[in-house]
Design a protein around this motif. Structure first.
Motif, PDB file in Angstrom:
ATOM      1  N   ASN A   1       0.802  -1.217   0.000  1.00  0.00           N
ATOM      2  CA  ASN A   1       0.000   0.000   0.000  1.00  0.00           C
ATOM      3  C   ASN A   1       0.835   1.268   0.000  1.00  0.00           C
ATOM      4  O   ASN A   1       0.330   2.327   0.323  1.00  0.00           O
ATOM      5  N   ARG A   2       2.087   1.164  -0.360  1.00  0.00           N
ATOM      6  CA  ARG A   2       2.939   2.345  -0.197  1.00  0.00           C
ATOM      7  C   ARG A   2       2.482   3.531  -1.048  1.00  0.00           C
ATOM      8  O   ARG A   2       2.718   4.672  -0.720  1.00  0.00           O
ATOM      9  N   ASN A   3       1.744   3.190  -2.133  1.00  0.00           N
ATOM     10  CA  ASN A   3       1.255   4.288  -2.957  1.00  0.00           C
ATOM     11  C   ASN A   3       0.012   4.903  -2.367  1.00  0.00           C
ATOM     12  O   ASN A   3      -0.275   6.072  -2.581  1.00  0.00           O
ATOM     13  N   ARG A   4      -0.756   4.080  -1.668  1.00  0.00           N
ATOM     14  CA  ARG A   4      -2.018   4.557  -1.153  1.00  0.00           C
ATOM     15  C   ARG A   4      -1.930   4.889   0.334  1.00  0.00           C
ATOM     16  O   ARG A   4      -2.929   5.047   0.985  1.00  0.00           O
ATOM     17  N   TYR A   5      -0.731   5.063   0.800  1.00  0.00           N
ATOM     18  CA  TYR A   5      -0.576   5.279   2.260  1.00  0.00           C
ATOM     19  C   TYR A   5      -1.000   6.701   2.610  1.00  0.00           C
ATOM     20  O   TYR A   5      -0.521   7.666   2.070  1.00  0.00           O
ATOM     21  N   ARG A   6      -1.902   6.763   3.505  1.00  0.00           N
ATOM     22  CA  ARG A   6      -2.346   8.072   3.973  1.00  0.00           C
ATOM     23  C   ARG A   6      -1.979   8.197   5.448  1.00  0.00           C
ATOM     24  O   ARG A   6      -1.301   7.357   5.996  1.00  0.00           O
TER      25      ARG A   6
END
Lengths: 212, 268
Positions: B211-216
């Protein structure tokens, strides 16, 4: 004059059965009376007193037997404490020498016996207090074992003494309280036994429970 | 009935009642001994229900087979009474063991004072010596200090019965391997915990990686579970299921065994 209802033969039978009935009744009531009067209970109670006193002596002996081993163990670590050690040895010798005849428990002999045992208890507790200063001794397994055994023996002595006190009380009750006292004064002539007296009882009781 | 007679009779009844109350009320100097009908008397609820039922059933059976009568008694407090005094009063009342073989034992715990006593009957004094009793008490101390009461009592029971030479203890699951089993179970749980922990760590990193791209800012979903949750009833041993509430079948106590004051005391 003749009885109108029964003939002489029947009257004879009636009298006979009445007599045997009375005889049986007398047997029963007399046996009840005799049993409750102390014929059995007083000798039984006396035996109980002797047995419980023997048990007290037994436990004192047990304590006495633990002492040589204890003295040797302490000597190994605390040889400078000659005074205290010798006091224990002397007290033990004095206590062993006082012989008490279980069947002849007069107050003077008992007092002497208990005094020697109290002195021994006192000497022991002083020894245990002295050993506090020797951590190596306290860590010694043999010494720890002896401590456990000594505590157990002191507890047994307490239990045996309490049982003896109760047995003496029971015996004294039988001998002084009617109706068994009447039987006693008529036939057995037992004297009331001296109750267990321990001077400085609290001190003696506290002897083994030394806080480390 | 005439009122006068009634009055007199009621006076007599009341006075008898009051007098009997005065004479029968205890002075309250010594702690009362409760009525006991089962091998385990636990007034604090220290032991789990499974352990209590298990022990009740097994100790009754042991008594039937081997004449060794072990009573477990857990008190809240001694109420200022001396431990040894109370203990000897209890065994004199309960008369544990038969009159013939006198193999009674009392295992007494006082929670507030943190004291233990093993009171040994005359018939067992040769086998369960003062030293052995003390050793058992010291062994119990470790478990009690960790508040693992079930294990402490079970281990004490098994060691007491082993010293008392009760046969076939392994059929009850009360033989000497209990202690080693406990350690083995502990190690097993520890290993599983470590493996799970590593797994979760790995899982966490994998998720982060995916999820590193979608990490919030929020990362909802992962709640930090306490993996090292200490389960108080972690000792399962060989408990053979629950029996509901065990009701004693036969009579327990009053056998007539006598005690000489042997045994040992300790604390934790």
């Amino acid at each position: 004059m003749t009885c109108p209802l029964y003939n002489s033969g029947e009257i004879f039978m009636l009298k006979r059965s009445l007599l045997s009935f009375c005889f049986v009744g007398l047997l029963i009531t007399s046996s009840i009376f005799l049993n409750s009067c102390g014929m059995q209970s007083i000798p039984q109670s006396l035996n109980e007193v002797d047995a419980s006193w023997a048990e007290v002596l037994n436990q004192y002996k047990r304590r006495s037997d633990l002492i040589p081993n204890l003295v040797e163990t302490v000597k190994g670590y605390a040889s400078h404490e000659k005074g205290t050690l010798e006091a224990v040895i002397a007290a033990r010798a004095a206590a062993t020498q006082v012989k008490i005849d279980p069947t002849n428990l007069d107050p003077a002999a008992m007092k002497k016996f208990m005094d020697t045992q109290s002195s021994l208890g006192g000497a022991l507790s002083r020894l245990m207090m002295v050993t506090e200063q020797y951590p190596n001794l306290k860590a010694d397994q043999n010494f720890k074992d002896l401590q456990v055994q000594l505590e157990g023996t002191e507890n047994r002595i307490t239990v045996a003494r309490n049982r003896y006190i109760r047995s003496v009380q029971q015996f004294n009750d039988l001998v002084t309280v009617p109706p068994t006292s009447w039987y006693n004064s008529l036939f057995l002539h037992h004297q009331k036994k001296p109750q267990f007296e321990v001077e400085n009882y609290n001190e003696v009781k506290e002897a083994p429970k030394v806080k480390f | 009935m005439k009122p006068k007679l009634k009055f007199i009779l009621s006076c007599i009844c009341y006075s008898v009642l009051i007098l009997s109350l005065n004479f029968s009320s205890p002075l309250g100097l010594t702690k009362e001994i409760p009525n006991i009908s089962l091998p385990v008397y636990d007034e604090v609820g220290l032991l789990s229900r499974e352990t209590t039922n298990e022990l009740n059933q097994k100790l009754i059976d042991v008594f039937k087979r081997s004449e060794v009568q072990l009573q477990v008694m857990i008190l809240n407090s001694l109420e200022n009474e001396n431990l040894e005094d109370y203990s000897i009063r209890v065994v004199e009342k309960l008369k544990l063991g038969n009159q013939k073989s006198e193999k009674g034992v009392l295992l007494l715990l006082a929670l507030q004072e943190r004291k233990i006593r093993i009171e040994v009957g005359r018939g067992l004094e040769g086998d369960l010596t003062d030293l052995e009793s003390n050793r058992i008490i010291e062994f119990m101390g470790t478990y009690l200090r960790h508040k693992d009461f079930d294990s402490a009592i079970l281990i004490a029971v098994s060691q007491i019965l082993t010293c008392a030479k009760v046969e076939n203890l392994n059929q009850y699951g009360l033989d000497n391997t209990i202690a080693t089993d406990f350690q083995a179970t502990n190690q097993f749980i520890l290993r599983i915990t470590i493996i799970l922990f590593l797994f979760f760590i790995g899982f966490f990193w994998v998720m982060v990686f995916i999820n590193r791209n979608r990490y919030r800012t929020g990362f909802g979903g992962y709640n930090s579970e306490n993996i090292f949750r200490h389960n108080n009833s972690s000792y399962h041993g060989r408990s053979s299921g629950s029996f509901g509430n065990f009701r004693g079948g036969g009579s327990w106590g009053g056998g007539g065994g006598s005690f000489g004051g042997g045994g040992s005391s300790g604390s934790w």
